[in-house]
Design an enzyme around this catalytic site. Structure first.
Site, PDB file in Angstrom:
ATOM      1  N   SER A  62       0.880  -1.205   0.037  1.00  0.00           N
ATOM      2  CA  SER A  62      -0.081   0.059   0.008  1.00  0.00           C
ATOM      3  C   SER A  62       0.947   1.262  -0.033  1.00  0.00           C
ATOM      4  O   SER A  62       2.079   1.252   0.321  1.00  0.00           O
ATOM      5  CB  SER A  62      -0.817  -0.136   1.151  1.00  0.00           C
ATOM      6  N   ASP A  63       0.432   2.236  -0.399  1.00  0.00           N
ATOM      7  CA  ASP A  63       1.003   3.537  -0.385  1.00  0.00           C
ATOM      8  C   ASP A  63       0.843   4.198   1.051  1.00  0.00           C
ATOM      9  O   ASP A  63      -0.030   3.284   1.948  1.00  0.00           O
ATOM     10  CB  ASP A  63       0.283   4.764  -1.153  1.00  0.00           C
ATOM     11  N   TYR A  64       1.520   5.073   1.519  1.00  0.00           N
ATOM     12  CA  TYR A  64       1.791   5.675   2.851  1.00  0.00           C
ATOM     13  C   TYR A  64       0.446   5.860   3.550  1.00  0.00           C
ATOM     14  O   TYR A  64      -0.494   6.810   3.072  1.00  0.00           O
ATOM     15  CB  TYR A  64       2.471   6.721   3.024  1.00  0.00           C
ATOM     16  N   ASN A  65      -0.180   4.944   4.576  1.00  0.00           N
ATOM     17  CA  ASN A  65      -1.308   5.232   5.307  1.00  0.00           C
ATOM     18  C   ASN A  65      -2.772   5.023   4.237  1.00  0.00           C
ATOM     19  O   ASN A  65      -3.835   5.117   4.729  1.00  0.00           O
ATOM     20  CB  ASN A  65      -1.519   6.410   6.031  1.00  0.00           C
TER      21      ASN A  65
END
Length: 716
Positions: free
Chosen positions: A256-259
């Site tokens: 996933s991307d950040y958060n």
């Protein structure tokens, strides 16, 4: 039983979720600090992957905790954004795309991988493959521009460069194709905004670069932050699970991307972290970066029967397989133990200089203002970016923030030691400061040329850096006009150098400057590369990977538009046009000048009757009528004038370069497969239709400059 299967059998749930968790880290004098955690999380196996820790010492220390102090001794996967170089910075990707040279794209990725690996990294979150046709979007800087064919070629080159032929090699790292997919056409060019596009545009424009990355063997893929037609990509089963894993057969790691998993709550499709974790896992995401959704949400989801242990095991298996492919189990310290030689570092800077010079696009050169005559003895070097070495980094500097960069002024001083360089900033990049204008204008008097350095600040492009007014910021436009006016009065030529992470809207600067260079942000060797071009040591060869608009109202603007039923016609009112500006861009896709003067003639395309199994051969004679050795880039387009689905007026089929001495003539040859002329039909399935096809070869997407020949496509 294999090592991976044995580990999965021995793991607790917490340890499994640790392999599915990536958290950010830093390093202090007291040792490694894990954001929101302690190093105990590495020891107990509840964190198995890190980002943003760098350096052979820090990475080795945290790796030692995982390998020697945790129960199962599973090594960490450590990653960092290496977007255009690690410590040695190459040009921004949008700038590097301007070289139209896949060999250079691969080379810079290979060099960045070697440098990053020596710092203990095993993964980068690159390349970014998003096609951008809206220059307001800040992340335009990180990609290859407006064309899906170019993005696909860059995908292949970057994956090969980062990963090499052996992912376990000490100087190779895992690539991560991002952001899957269609992140570029965000609403109004605004970062993180919703995306709403047709299925045809998705499949013809935004998916092909990722298909190319998968075919090249990319190890990991990162879904976009954004939603696509109402479904956030972090929860998009149709594209992640069914298309990417099912149809394309991608069996690598989805991170996933950040958060981004946590942000499914804000998207409005999950009520809490439990639901967010379930959606992401069901879509096929293996590693949760920074949301802590898997560690906190999946145990509850398991109890409720919302996910299964088999799903968790499948993700853990893919993560462990990647670590095995990287050679981390066999030697977790292999990368951080490799020391680079001084010769290797010097060679890398030489590559950075060469690539930077090739990335510069000469947009204009009236009266052969450039290169500056060797007799020049006094130059006014003006503008807020003339001696701004730190700005040359661009928007992603990885570990290169404190590395020495070369400013324009420093580069000119080194290249022209006998020339008097009169320097003044004149104004600031973004502010209202005009106190230095008069002093700067005074330096023009008595000079023989002006080098005017203007543009964006490095942080005005990139992530979260969308601009509603992508022109010269602050009061630079006023300053530039004052400089141009003063120079015109004195009869002194002005060479304007524009720094940016995107095309800018600069029609007035373009019209009044004698020469205009798009310098983007060129990285470590920026100033030396610019000096090479300005002095004529290197002939400029960069070409625009995106159209430069005349006015903001033209955006999004790109060459591959469909003709419409009422295409623009001079003198006809009810046609597709603006009332207040022309349709054509200020500078089209592929535009760029050199110190040569090229002519194309005698285009030959064979066979004249082509089946889908034929190979199309293009031959065209190229002559350099100029007085300088130079390089010409040629673009091969096709146009299908009659098809069952309206096709773009031009579709790129290839590109290549030819270097010629002054007065030299040679034949340029290029091939592509006739089957590439297939397109998505009415039902979005590939079709190969018979009929006449135009093959067009030229130096840009400007059809007036292209050679044209028709071929006929026939059934096999």
């Amino acid at each position: 039983m294999s090592r991976i299967e044995q580990l999965i059998r021995d793991m607790t749930l917490s340890e499994k979720l640790g392999q599915m968790t990536m958290t950010a880290s830093g390093y202090a004098v007291t040792g490694p600090i894990i954001v929101g955690d302690s190093t105990d999380s590495i020891r107990d196996g509840s964190v198995g992957n890190l980002l943003n820790i760098v350096g052979p010492g820090p990475t080795r220390e945290v790796q030692k905790i995982a390998v020697e102090e945790s129960r199962l001794g599973i090594p960490l996967l450590i990653g960092l954004d290496i977007i255009h170089g690690h410590r040695t910075l190459f040009p921004l990707p949008i700038a590097e795309a301007a070289t139209f040279d896949p060999e250079l794209w691969e080379l810079t990725a290979s060099e960045a991988a070697a440098e990053g690996a020596a710092d203990g990294l095993a993964m980068t979150f690159a390349p970014m493959l998003d096609v951008s046709r809206d220059l307001r979007w800040g992340r335009t800087a990180e990609g290859s521009g407006e064309d899906a064919f170019v993005a696909s070629r860059m995908a292949q080159a970057k994956v090969k460069g980062f990963q090499g032929s052996d992912l376990a090699a000490a100087d190779r790292i895992a690539a991560c194709a991002k952001h899957f997919c269609a992140y570029g056409p965000v609403n109004a060019g605004r970062e993180y905004a919703s995306v709403d596009i047709s299925e045809r545009t998705l499949r013809e424009v935004h998916l092909p670069p990722f298909v190319a990355a998968v075919n090249a063997g990319v190890a990991t893929i990162m879904p976009a932050f954004t939603d696509l037609n109402g479904i956030p990509m972090s929860a998009h089963k149709g594209l992640l699970r069914d298309y990417l894993r099912g149809e394309l057969g991608f069996d690598g790691v989805l991170v996933s991307d950040y958060n981004a998993i946590g942000e499914l709550i804000r998207h409005g499709v999950a009520a809490d972290l439990v639901e967010a974790a379930v959606l992401a896992l069901n879509a096929g995401i293996d590693i949760d970066m920074m949301a802590d959704a898997y560690r906190k949400g999946l145990p509850i989801a398991l109890e409720r029967g919302l996910v299964t242990m088999d799903q968790i095991d499948a993700s853990v298996r893919r993560v462990l397989k990647l670590k095995e492919q990287l050679g981390l189990f066999d030697d977790p310290y292999r990368r951080s133990s490799r020391v680079e030689t001084a010769d290797a570092l010097l060679h890398r800077r030489q590559i950075a200089r060469r690539v930077a010079a090739k990335s510069i696009v000469m947009l204009k050169n009236d009266g052969e203002t450039l290169p500056l005559p060797r007799t020049t003895r006094r130059i006014a070097v003006l503008g807020p970016l003339a001696d701004a070495a730190s700005e040359m980094c661009g928007c992603w500097w990885a570990a290169g923030e404190n590395e020495p960069n070369v400013s324009v002024l420093a580069g000119l001083r080194h290249a022209m030691p006998d020339v008097e360089l009169r320097y003044a900033t004149g104004t600031s990049i973004q502010g209202d400061d005009q106190d230095g204008v008069d002093a700067a204008l005074t330096l023009i008097d008595g000079s023989e040329a002006v080098v005017l350095c203007v543009g964006e600040a490095m942080r005005m492009s990139g992530e979260a850096a969308s601009r509603a007014y992508p022109s010269l910021p602050g009061r630079q436009s006023e300053f530039a006009q004052a400089v141009l006016e003063r120079a015109a009065q004195a009869g002194i030529p002005v060479v304007s150098i524009v720094f940016s992470g995107r095309p800018l809207v600069i029609p007035e600067l373009a019209s009044r400057s004698h020469a205009l260079l798009a310098a983007w942000f060129l990285g470590t060797e920026a100033g030396n590369a610019i000096a090479d071009v300005v002095t004529g040591a290197v002939s400029p060869s960069g070409r625009t990977p995106m159209s430069w608009p005349r006015a903001l109202g033209q955006v999004p603007i790109f060459y591959g538009q469909r003709p419409s039923g009422r295409p623009f016609s001079e003198g006809d009112f009810f046609t597709s046009k603006y009332l207040d500006v022309g349709n054509e861009p200020l500078y089209p896709f592929g535009h760029g000048l050199s110190y040569g003067r090229f002519e194309l003639s005698d285009l030959q395309v064979t066979p004249a009757l082509a089946t889908r199994n034929d190979r199309i051969r293009i031959r065209v004679t190229v002559t350099n009528h100029g007085t300088h050795t130079a390089e010409q880039t040629l673009f091969i387009f096709s146009r299908d004038p009659v098809a069952s689905v309206a096709r773009p007026v031009l579709e790129l089929r290839g590109f290549g370069k030819i270097g010629l001495n002054a007065g030299e003539q040679r034949v340029f040859e290029h091939h592509f497969e006739a089957r590439d002329l297939a397109f998505l039909g009415v039902d979005l399935n590939p079709v190969f239709e018979t009929g006449d096809i135009e093959i067009r070869v030229g130096p840009s997407a400007d059809q007036r400059l292209q050679q044209v020949q028709k071929i006929q496509v026939v059934k096999s």
